[in-house]
Scaffold this active site. Structure first.
Site, PDB file in Angstrom:
ATOM      1  N   ASP A  71       0.811  -1.225   0.000  1.00 27.58           N
ATOM      2  CA  ASP A  71       0.000   0.000   0.000  1.00 27.58           C
ATOM      3  C   ASP A  71       0.842   1.271   0.000  1.00 27.58           C
ATOM      4  OD1 ASP A  71       0.951  -0.466   2.546  1.00 27.58           O
ATOM      5  OD2 ASP A  71      -0.995  -0.791   3.440  1.00 27.58           O
ATOM      6  N   ASN A 143      -7.222  -2.307  14.538  1.00 27.32           N
ATOM      7  CA  ASN A 143      -8.635  -2.488  14.180  1.00 27.32           C
ATOM      8  C   ASN A 143      -8.851  -3.682  13.241  1.00 27.32           C
ATOM      9  OD1 ASN A 143      -7.661  -1.633  11.718  1.00 27.32           O
ATOM     10  ND2 ASN A 143      -8.941   0.193  11.565  1.00 27.32           N
ATOM     11  N   HIS A 145      -7.216  -4.250  10.332  1.00 32.19           N
ATOM     12  CA  HIS A 145      -6.959  -4.061   8.902  1.00 32.19           C
ATOM     13  C   HIS A 145      -5.729  -4.833   8.443  1.00 32.19           C
ATOM     14  CE1 HIS A 145      -4.466  -0.079   9.548  1.00 32.19           C
ATOM     15  NE2 HIS A 145      -3.657  -1.097   9.480  1.00 32.19           N
ATOM     16  N   GLU A 150      -9.641  -1.578   5.450  1.00 34.73           N
ATOM     17  CA  GLU A 150     -10.177  -1.170   6.741  1.00 34.73           C
ATOM     18  C   GLU A 150     -11.513  -1.867   7.021  1.00 34.73           C
ATOM     19  OE1 GLU A 150      -8.293   0.505   8.645  1.00 34.73           O
ATOM     20  OE2 GLU A 150      -8.009   2.576   8.031  1.00 34.73           O
TER      21      GLU A 150
HETATM   22  C1  F6R Z   1       1.533  -1.275   6.125  1.00 35.02           C
HETATM   23  C2  F6R Z   1       0.259  -1.937   6.273  1.00 35.02           C
HETATM   24  C3  F6R Z   1      -0.516  -1.909   7.534  1.00 35.02           C
HETATM   25  C4  F6R Z   1       0.340  -2.222   8.772  1.00 35.02           C
HETATM   26  C5  F6R Z   1      -0.505  -2.132  10.044  1.00 35.02           C
HETATM   27  C6  F6R Z   1       0.324  -2.373  11.288  1.00 35.02           C
HETATM   28  O1  F6R Z   1       2.052  -1.439   4.810  1.00 35.02           O
HETATM   29  O2  F6R Z   1      -0.188  -2.485   5.313  1.00 35.02           O
HETATM   30  O3  F6R Z   1      -1.575  -2.812   7.454  1.00 35.02           O
HETATM   31  O4  F6R Z   1       0.861  -3.501   8.646  1.00 35.02           O
HETATM   32  O5  F6R Z   1      -1.101  -0.872  10.123  1.00 35.02           O
HETATM   33  O6  F6R Z   1       1.241  -1.333  11.444  1.00 35.02           O
HETATM   34  P1  F6R Z   1       2.400  -1.429  12.517  1.00 35.02           P
HETATM   35  O7  F6R Z   1       3.304  -2.528  12.075  1.00 35.02           O
HETATM   36  O8  F6R Z   1       3.098  -0.092  12.455  1.00 35.02           O
HETATM   37  O9  F6R Z   1       1.758  -1.721  13.826  1.00 35.02           O
END
Ligand code: F6R
Length: 250
Positions: A71, A143, A145, A150
């Site tokens: 992403d 959450n 995702h 989301e």
């Molecule tokens: C990032 C992504 C997100 C993260 C998620 C967890 O490319 O796709 O889904 O993996 O937000 O983020 P962290 O690792 O910072 O807790």
């Protein structure tokens, strides 16, 4: 979904790197490119550190690896230090020998939604043309995702633009000067894009992820309000946890 609990982030870095190294070597030995799906955020950093270490020790060669990132925020220049382009260069690509032309990250700094749609279609085509993703690394949002898919009534199928939830904007604001600077939308691989990978490794570390990890460990069901729950449909998915999050779930 297989569950693996390891002591800490460093152990997770080694465990995931072992899986990556083994598959990369197997593919390259067969004269095939290795295709690796990557995530940003705090969670995969120990993996990237371990991969860079192994590259410096001549244990691993990325010259026949193609990468696809999950992403990118809409509207950030690639040179913005909060963009996922910047993150990937800064944490991995600048330090290994993956070829520039083999690096793929959603391009979200485009002028309008039509251009983003066109780009998203091309991104899907590129993954297909490469022969699909061998291993996809995922973190998980508090959450639930994955990528930027989301919680919502409906999830997108293929790569496309999505709006970020207030929760995610709040959580990710820790990296920005002020909350208003956090982009409100992103381009992400869709749920099918992710589920099409041959193998998925989803990692959750630290107490903050306890609610969502608990939900997954209890195998409550599959719901669009926890997008990660769709990983139960995948035939080869490992959920990797550190002891902090596992103990917080008890
Ligand atoms: C990032 C992504 C997100 C993260 C998620 C967890 O490319 O796709 O889904 O993996 O937000 O983020 P962290 O690792 O910072 O807790």
């Amino acid at each position: 979904m297989e569950v693996k609990v390891l002591k800490n982030k460093e152990e997770i870095g080694k465990f995931v790197s072992n899986i990556i190294e083994e598959k990369l070597k197997e593919k390259n030995l067969n004269n095939e490119y290795f295709k690796l799906g990557l995530a940003t955020g705090s969670t995969p950093i120990p993996i990237y550190q371990e991969l860079v270490k192994r590259y410096n020790e001549n244990k691993i060669d990325f010259s026949k690896t193609i990468t696809f990132n999950l992403d990118e925020y809409v509207g950030l220049e690639e040179t913005n230090d909060q963009s996922y382009h910047y993150f990937m260069n800064d944490n991995l690509f600048n330090y290994i020998n993956v070829k520039k032309e083999n690096i793929n990250i959603p391009l979200a700094n485009l002028d309008n939604d039509d251009e983003i749609k066109k780009f998203a279609l091309e991104y899907e085509e590129k993954i297909k043309k490469a022969g699909g993703i061998d291993i996809q690394i995922l973190g998980i949002g508090e959450n639930g995702h994955i990528g930027f898919n989301e919680p919502d009534n409906m999830l997108i199928i293929n790569t496309g633009k999505v709006n970020l939830t207030e929760d995610t904007i709040k959580v990710n604001s820790r990296f920005f000067e002020k909350i208003d600077d956090v982009p409100k939308s992103a381009v992400t691989m869709g749920m099918k894009t992710i589920l099409d990978a041959d193998k998925i490794i989803i990692i959750a570390t630290g107490e903050k992820k306890k609610e969502v990890v608990k939900f997954l460990l209890e195998k409550k069901g599959i719901t669009t309000s926890v997008p990660a729950s769709f990983l139960f449909l995948h035939k080869d998915c490992i959920l990797v946890l550190d002891e902090d999050v596992k103990n917080a779930c008890n």
